[in-house]
Design a protein around this motif. Structure first.
Motif, PDB file in Angstrom:
ATOM      1  N   HIS A  33       1.053  -1.154   0.071  1.00 42.92           N
ATOM      2  CA  HIS A  33      -0.093   0.208   0.108  1.00 42.92           C
ATOM      3  C   HIS A  33       0.957   1.348   0.047  1.00 42.92           C
ATOM      4  CE1 HIS A  33      -3.474  -2.400   1.518  1.00 42.92           C
ATOM      5  NE2 HIS A  33      -2.454  -3.110   2.035  1.00 42.92           N
ATOM      6  N   LEU A  35       0.174   5.091   1.070  1.00 50.39           N
ATOM      7  CA  LEU A  35      -0.565   6.128   1.771  1.00 50.39           C
ATOM      8  C   LEU A  35       0.079   7.551   1.597  1.00 50.39           C
ATOM      9  CD1 LEU A  35      -0.703   3.816   4.887  1.00 50.39           C
ATOM     10  CD2 LEU A  35      -2.286   3.831   3.006  1.00 50.39           C
ATOM     11  N   GLN A  37      -0.024  11.195   3.614  1.00 47.83           N
ATOM     12  CA  GLN A  37      -0.403  11.754   4.999  1.00 47.83           C
ATOM     13  C   GLN A  37      -0.215  13.451   4.937  1.00 47.83           C
ATOM     14  OE1 GLN A  37       1.151  10.413   8.868  1.00 47.83           O
ATOM     15  NE2 GLN A  37      -0.858  10.835   9.908  1.00 47.83           N
ATOM     16  N   GLY A  40      -1.462  17.467   9.831  1.00 46.50           N
ATOM     17  CA  GLY A  40      -2.940  17.524  10.464  1.00 46.50           C
ATOM     18  C   GLY A  40      -3.271  16.341  10.543  1.00 46.50           C
ATOM     19  N   GLY A  41      -2.521  15.135   9.994  1.00 42.70           N
ATOM     20  CA  GLY A  41      -2.707  13.591  10.292  1.00 42.70           C
ATOM     21  C   GLY A  41      -3.319  13.123   9.123  1.00 42.70           C
ATOM     22  N   ILE A  43      -4.922  10.589   6.654  1.00 42.08           N
ATOM     23  CA  ILE A  43      -4.189   9.743   5.739  1.00 42.08           C
ATOM     24  C   ILE A  43      -5.180   9.273   4.474  1.00 42.08           C
ATOM     25  CG2 ILE A  43      -3.320   7.278   5.491  1.00 42.08           C
ATOM     26  CD1 ILE A  43      -2.123   7.558   8.260  1.00 42.08           C
ATOM     27  N   SER A  45      -5.574   6.740   1.457  1.00 47.00           N
ATOM     28  CA  SER A  45      -4.793   5.533   0.493  1.00 47.00           C
ATOM     29  C   SER A  45      -4.823   5.469  -1.093  1.00 47.00           C
ATOM     30  CB  SER A  45      -5.682   4.316   1.004  1.00 47.00           C
ATOM     31  OG  SER A  45      -5.063   3.014   0.223  1.00 47.00           O
ATOM     32  N   MET A  48      -3.258   0.299  -3.898  1.00 50.56           N
ATOM     33  CA  MET A  48      -3.171  -1.049  -3.100  1.00 50.56           C
ATOM     34  C   MET A  48      -2.776  -1.927  -4.242  1.00 50.56           C
ATOM     35  SD  MET A  48      -3.932  -4.315  -2.220  1.00 50.56           S
ATOM     36  CE  MET A  48      -5.630  -4.384  -3.048  1.00 50.56           C
ATOM     37  N   ILE A  86       3.942   7.324   2.726  1.00 48.19           N
ATOM     38  CA  ILE A  86       4.180   5.898   3.631  1.00 48.19           C
ATOM     39  C   ILE A  86       4.084   4.994   2.783  1.00 48.19           C
ATOM     40  CG2 ILE A  86       3.658   4.854   5.708  1.00 48.19           C
ATOM     41  CD1 ILE A  86       2.581   7.472   6.796  1.00 48.19           C
ATOM     42  N   PHE A  98       4.921  -1.233   8.194  1.00 51.76           N
ATOM     43  CA  PHE A  98       5.059   0.310   7.634  1.00 51.76           C
ATOM     44  C   PHE A  98       6.212   0.687   7.675  1.00 51.76           C
ATOM     45  CE2 PHE A  98       0.585   1.549   7.644  1.00 51.76           C
ATOM     46  CZ  PHE A  98       0.179   0.429   8.525  1.00 51.76           C
TER      47      PHE A  98
ATOM     48  N   LEU B  43       4.169   4.613  12.138  1.00 52.81           N
ATOM     49  CA  LEU B  43       2.656   3.945  12.189  1.00 52.81           C
ATOM     50  C   LEU B  43       2.964   2.558  12.541  1.00 52.81           C
ATOM     51  CD1 LEU B  43       0.690   5.027   8.979  1.00 52.81           C
ATOM     52  CD2 LEU B  43      -0.278   4.845  11.198  1.00 52.81           C
ATOM     53  N   LEU B  88      -1.026   9.439  18.003  1.00 49.84           N
ATOM     54  CA  LEU B  88      -2.196   9.664  17.348  1.00 49.84           C
ATOM     55  C   LEU B  88      -2.795   8.308  16.824  1.00 49.84           C
ATOM     56  CD1 LEU B  88      -4.232  11.644  15.309  1.00 49.84           C
ATOM     57  CD2 LEU B  88      -2.529  10.909  13.437  1.00 49.84           C
ATOM     58  N   THR B 102      -8.492  -1.259  -0.566  1.00 50.46           N
ATOM     59  CA  THR B 102      -8.084  -0.074  -0.017  1.00 50.46           C
ATOM     60  C   THR B 102      -8.817   0.369   1.203  1.00 50.46           C
ATOM     61  OG1 THR B 102      -8.002   0.634  -2.232  1.00 50.46           O
ATOM     62  CG2 THR B 102      -8.666   2.247  -0.698  1.00 50.46           C
ATOM     63  N   GLN B 103      -8.213   1.009   2.174  1.00 54.35           N
ATOM     64  CA  GLN B 103      -8.499   1.265   3.309  1.00 54.35           C
ATOM     65  C   GLN B 103      -9.048   3.027   3.133  1.00 54.35           C
ATOM     66  OE1 GLN B 103      -6.781  -0.499   7.014  1.00 54.35           O
ATOM     67  NE2 GLN B 103      -5.016  -0.712   5.791  1.00 54.35           N
ATOM     68  N   PHE B 105      -9.141   5.860   5.740  1.00 53.40           N
ATOM     69  CA  PHE B 105      -8.568   6.425   7.230  1.00 53.40           C
ATOM     70  C   PHE B 105      -9.736   7.391   7.842  1.00 53.40           C
ATOM     71  CE2 PHE B 105      -4.897   4.237   8.067  1.00 53.40           C
ATOM     72  CZ  PHE B 105      -4.616   3.475   6.827  1.00 53.40           C
ATOM     73  N   ARG B 110      -6.319  12.359  18.824  1.00 57.80           N
ATOM     74  CA  ARG B 110      -4.952  12.604  19.431  1.00 57.80           C
ATOM     75  C   ARG B 110      -4.999  12.548  20.627  1.00 57.80           C
ATOM     76  NH1 ARG B 110      -0.849  14.431  16.565  1.00 57.80           N
ATOM     77  NH2 ARG B 110      -1.851  14.878  14.606  1.00 57.80           N
TER      78      ARG B 110
END
Lengths: 108, 114
Positions: A33, A35, A37, A40-41, A43, A45, A48, A86, A98, B43, B88, B102-103, B105, B110
């Motif tokens: 995969h 990813l 990001q 601010g966090g 994520i 995808s 795949m 990532i 990861f 992660l 997080l 596919t995931q 998120f 936090r």
């Protein structure tokens, strides 16, 4: 030793440049995969894949199962591509591993 | 379709307390996975739930637990919090199989442990 290694760790590019991020892994995988990001966090995808190549817009992901290597390419890079990318793999037992991420900054 | 939602978004706890985080997957998705992200470790996979059963588990101590309800909503619990649990926490949903699909998120919770 990490099961997933990414390079480079940090990358700065000028807008419009072609960018390559590399991912090597040491475990047998069932899928890989990519990813993205943003600060601010959040994520997203991107891809795949378990073989070959996938393309989505300006993004291309390739994988070479024999060499245990994948690349993520960004064509005609843009400042909005600035993010951490990532690489993650799932092994045959569906465990996730990861990479530590590649921080990309695209300068206008 | 609404995306993956996580509550709360921010949380401050003290050492020794416990915490419960919630994740609502995309409608129709039955697989929910949880991840921890820290600056030092990056992660890391916590666990995956499918149809109310834990299908996979990462390498975390038993203080980390989770469950999934019949509507696919999931909670994770961390007991006896330690400073190192500050992170997080992300959940992701997929139709059936986190590893093979596919995931999607959520925005993450936090957690700060003082």
């Amino acid at each position: 030793k990490n099961e997933v290694e990414q390079s480079p760790q940090n990358l700065t590019a000028q807008e419009g440049e072609f960018i390559t991020i590399n991912c090597s892994y040491s475990v047998g995988i069932s899928a890989l995969h990519w990813l993205q990001q943003h600060p601010g966090g959040g994520i997203v995808s991107l891809f795949m894949l378990s073989s070959g190549k996938k393309k989505h817009g300006r993004l291309i992901a390739t994988i070479n199962i024999q060499e245990k290597h994948s690349s993520l390419h960004i064509t005609a890079s843009h400042p909005r591509d600035s993010a951490v990318y990532i690489c993650a793999v799932t092994n045959t037992g569906n465990q996730f591993y990861f990479g530590t991420g590649t921080s990309l900054t695209v300068i206008p | 379709k609404a995306g993956v939602t996580q509550t709360p978004r921010y949380l401050i706890k003290t050492r020794g307390q416990q915490v419960t985080l919630s994740c609502s997957p995309i409608s129709g998705h039955r697989s929910v996975s949880w991840y921890q992200q820290t600056p030092g470790q990056g992660l890391q996979f916590l666990f995956e739930y499918f149809s109310e059963t834990q299908r996979n588990k990462g390498n975390f101590p038993g203080r980390f637990s989770g469950r999934q309800f019949s509507n696919s909503r999931s909670e994770m619990n961390v007991s006896t919090l330690e400073l190192g649990d500050s992170a997080l926490y992300l959940c992701a949903s997929s139709l059936r199989d986190a590893g093979q699909e596919t995931q999607y998120f959520g925005p993450g919770t936090r957690l700060l442990v003082l």
